[in-house]
Design an enzyme around this catalytic site. Structure first.
Site, PDB file in Angstrom:
ATOM      1  CG  ASN A   9       2.256  10.089   6.637  1.00 42.63           C
ATOM      2  OD1 ASN A   9       2.808   8.753   6.407  1.00 42.63           O
ATOM      3  ND2 ASN A   9       1.258  10.122   7.402  1.00 42.63           N
ATOM      4  CD1 TRP A  10       4.832   8.565   0.313  1.00 38.62           C
ATOM      5  CD2 TRP A  10       6.092   6.912  -0.088  1.00 38.62           C
ATOM      6  NE1 TRP A  10       5.598   8.811  -0.913  1.00 38.62           N
ATOM      7  CE2 TRP A  10       6.715   7.811  -1.048  1.00 38.62           C
ATOM      8  CE3 TRP A  10       6.929   5.698  -0.280  1.00 38.62           C
ATOM      9  CZ2 TRP A  10       7.346   7.703  -2.235  1.00 38.62           C
ATOM     10  CZ3 TRP A  10       7.956   5.452  -1.208  1.00 38.62           C
ATOM     11  CH2 TRP A  10       7.972   6.645  -2.303  1.00 38.62           C
ATOM     12  CE  LYS A  11      -2.029   8.820   5.676  1.00 37.97           C
ATOM     13  NZ  LYS A  11      -3.242   9.303   6.179  1.00 37.97           N
ATOM     14  CG  HIS A  93      -0.877  10.454  11.379  1.00 40.61           C
ATOM     15  ND1 HIS A  93      -2.054  10.013  11.222  1.00 40.61           N
ATOM     16  CD2 HIS A  93      -0.671  11.228  10.265  1.00 40.61           C
ATOM     17  CE1 HIS A  93      -2.389  10.263  10.085  1.00 40.61           C
ATOM     18  NE2 HIS A  93      -1.717  11.148   9.383  1.00 40.61           N
ATOM     19  CD  GLU A  95      -3.818   7.617   8.950  1.00 47.21           C
ATOM     20  OE1 GLU A  95      -2.621   7.083   8.813  1.00 47.21           O
ATOM     21  OE2 GLU A  95      -4.456   8.217   8.153  1.00 47.21           O
ATOM     22  CD  GLU A 163      -1.863  15.392   9.234  1.00 46.17           C
ATOM     23  OE1 GLU A 163      -1.536  15.349   8.042  1.00 46.17           O
ATOM     24  OE2 GLU A 163      -1.980  14.015   9.936  1.00 46.17           O
ATOM     25  N   GLY A 169      -7.631  11.663   4.182  1.00 52.19           N
ATOM     26  CA  GLY A 169      -8.107  10.985   3.286  1.00 52.19           C
ATOM     27  C   GLY A 169      -9.602  11.129   2.933  1.00 52.19           C
ATOM     28  CB  SER A 209      -7.972  16.287   1.429  1.00 56.57           C
ATOM     29  OG  SER A 209      -8.814  15.114   2.242  1.00 56.57           O
ATOM     30  N   GLY A 230      -0.687  12.952   2.568  1.00 57.75           N
ATOM     31  CA  GLY A 230      -0.645  11.638   2.530  1.00 57.75           C
ATOM     32  C   GLY A 230      -0.802  10.960   1.097  1.00 57.75           C
ATOM     33  N   GLY A 231      -2.152  10.753   0.817  1.00 58.63           N
ATOM     34  CA  GLY A 231      -2.427  10.270  -0.671  1.00 58.63           C
ATOM     35  C   GLY A 231      -1.618  10.804  -1.853  1.00 58.63           C
TER      36      GLY A 231
HETATM   37  P1  PGA Z   1      -3.980  12.695   3.029  1.00 58.76           P
HETATM   38  O1  PGA Z   1      -3.402  12.259   4.662  1.00 58.76           O
HETATM   39  O2  PGA Z   1      -3.340  13.631   2.409  1.00 58.76           O
HETATM   40  O3  PGA Z   1      -4.269  11.602   2.500  1.00 58.76           O
HETATM   41  O4  PGA Z   1      -5.455  13.092   3.511  1.00 58.76           O
HETATM   42  C1  PGA Z   1      -2.796  13.370   5.295  1.00 58.76           C
HETATM   43  C2  PGA Z   1      -2.229  12.746   6.582  1.00 58.76           C
HETATM   44  O5  PGA Z   1      -2.591  11.887   7.041  1.00 58.76           O
HETATM   45  O6  PGA Z   1      -0.854  12.986   6.892  1.00 58.76           O
END
Ligand code: PGA
Length: 249
Positions: A9-11, A93, A95, A163, A169, A209, A230-231
């Site tokens: 997920n590049w967000k 998600h 977010e 999640e 993150g 993470s 994500g990251g």
């Molecule tokens: P992260 O994000 O790997 O940067 O913790 C995961 C996500 O939000 O899907």
């Protein structure tokens, strides 16, 4: 057997230059033994789909609208994602739930149109730190599952991502026992609602993470069928380490 899935997920990260990371990934894993999915920002989706064309890597969206089309300035429909080359979409998600006030019923409506459009819906659930500390995790997850997942779900069109909000993150990860407890709980809930056949065929991803250094341990947990990353999905080298770990799991 459930096919493992490494989803990135590049967000809201990446312009055209970021496609070089995807090129590198496609060069390294043209035919991975697991499913590999990258969800770039919508502006890159079409070019990302072109970048992975001819490989087994697929691309997906990060959100869609619950309506099929119409007067919704700035929004993207499920059909538009398909048109741009997506085969999946991340929905609900944390977010989106936080930034845009998305409720379980919104996520469910989006998942319905996504599935109708032929997309796999990756429905995200997860508790906050306060909820975990108050020992409410399973109640919260149970409510999100029953509220966000539509009745038409199958092992083909539904993927659930657990999640924990406090792990996204932050570099913090639940213990392996905690991950296993929630994944087993999700599996049981899906079996109870959809029957054993469907319940057992839905893939469950852990997200929060995930890094090359912790991926193997997480992938060894029961009912963890992959990760939503994500990251560590932004750099081909990091994501490759996670794909490697999942291929070996
Ligand atoms: P992260 O994000 O790997 O940067 O913790 C995961 C996500 O939000 O899907």
């Amino acid at each position: 057997m459930r096919r493992k899935l490494a989803a990135g997920n590049w967000k809201m990260n990446g312009t055209a230059a970021a496609l070089s990371e995807l090129e590198e990934l496609a060069r390294s894993f043209p035919n991975p033994s697991i499913d590999v999915l990258i969800c770039p920002p919508a502006t890159l989706l079409y070019r990302a789909a072109e970048t992975v064309r001819g490989t087994d890597i697929t691309v997906g969206g990060q959100n869609c609208h619950a309506a099929i089309s119409g007067a919704h300035t700035g929004d993207i429909s499920a059909d538009m994602l398909v048109d741009a080359g997506a085969n999946a979409v991340i929905l609900g998600h944390s977010e989106r739930r936080e930034d845009h006030g998305e409720q379980n019923e919104d996520v469910r409506a989006k998942a319905r149109v996504a599935m109708d459009a032929g997309l796999k819906a990756i429905v995200c659930v997860g508790e906050s730190l306060e909820q975990r500390e108050a020992a409410n995790t399973l109640d919260i997850i149970g409510g999100q599952l029953s509220g966000s997942i539509p009745d038409q779900s199958t092992g083909e069109n539904l993927i659930v991502a657990y999640e924990p909000i406090w792990a996204i993150g932050t570099g913090k990860v639940p213990t392996l026992d905690e991950i296993g407890e929630v994944h087993d709980f999700i599996r049981t809930r899906l079996e109870r609602r959809f029957g054993e056949g469907v319940g057992r065929s839905v893939r469950l991803l852990y997200g929060g993470s995930v890094k090359p250094s912790n991926a193997s341990d997480i992938f060894a947990v029961s009912n963890v069928d992959g990760a939503l990353v994500g990251g560590a999905s932004l750099k081909a080298q990091d994501f490759s380490g996670i794909i490697d770990a999942l291929q070996k799991a």
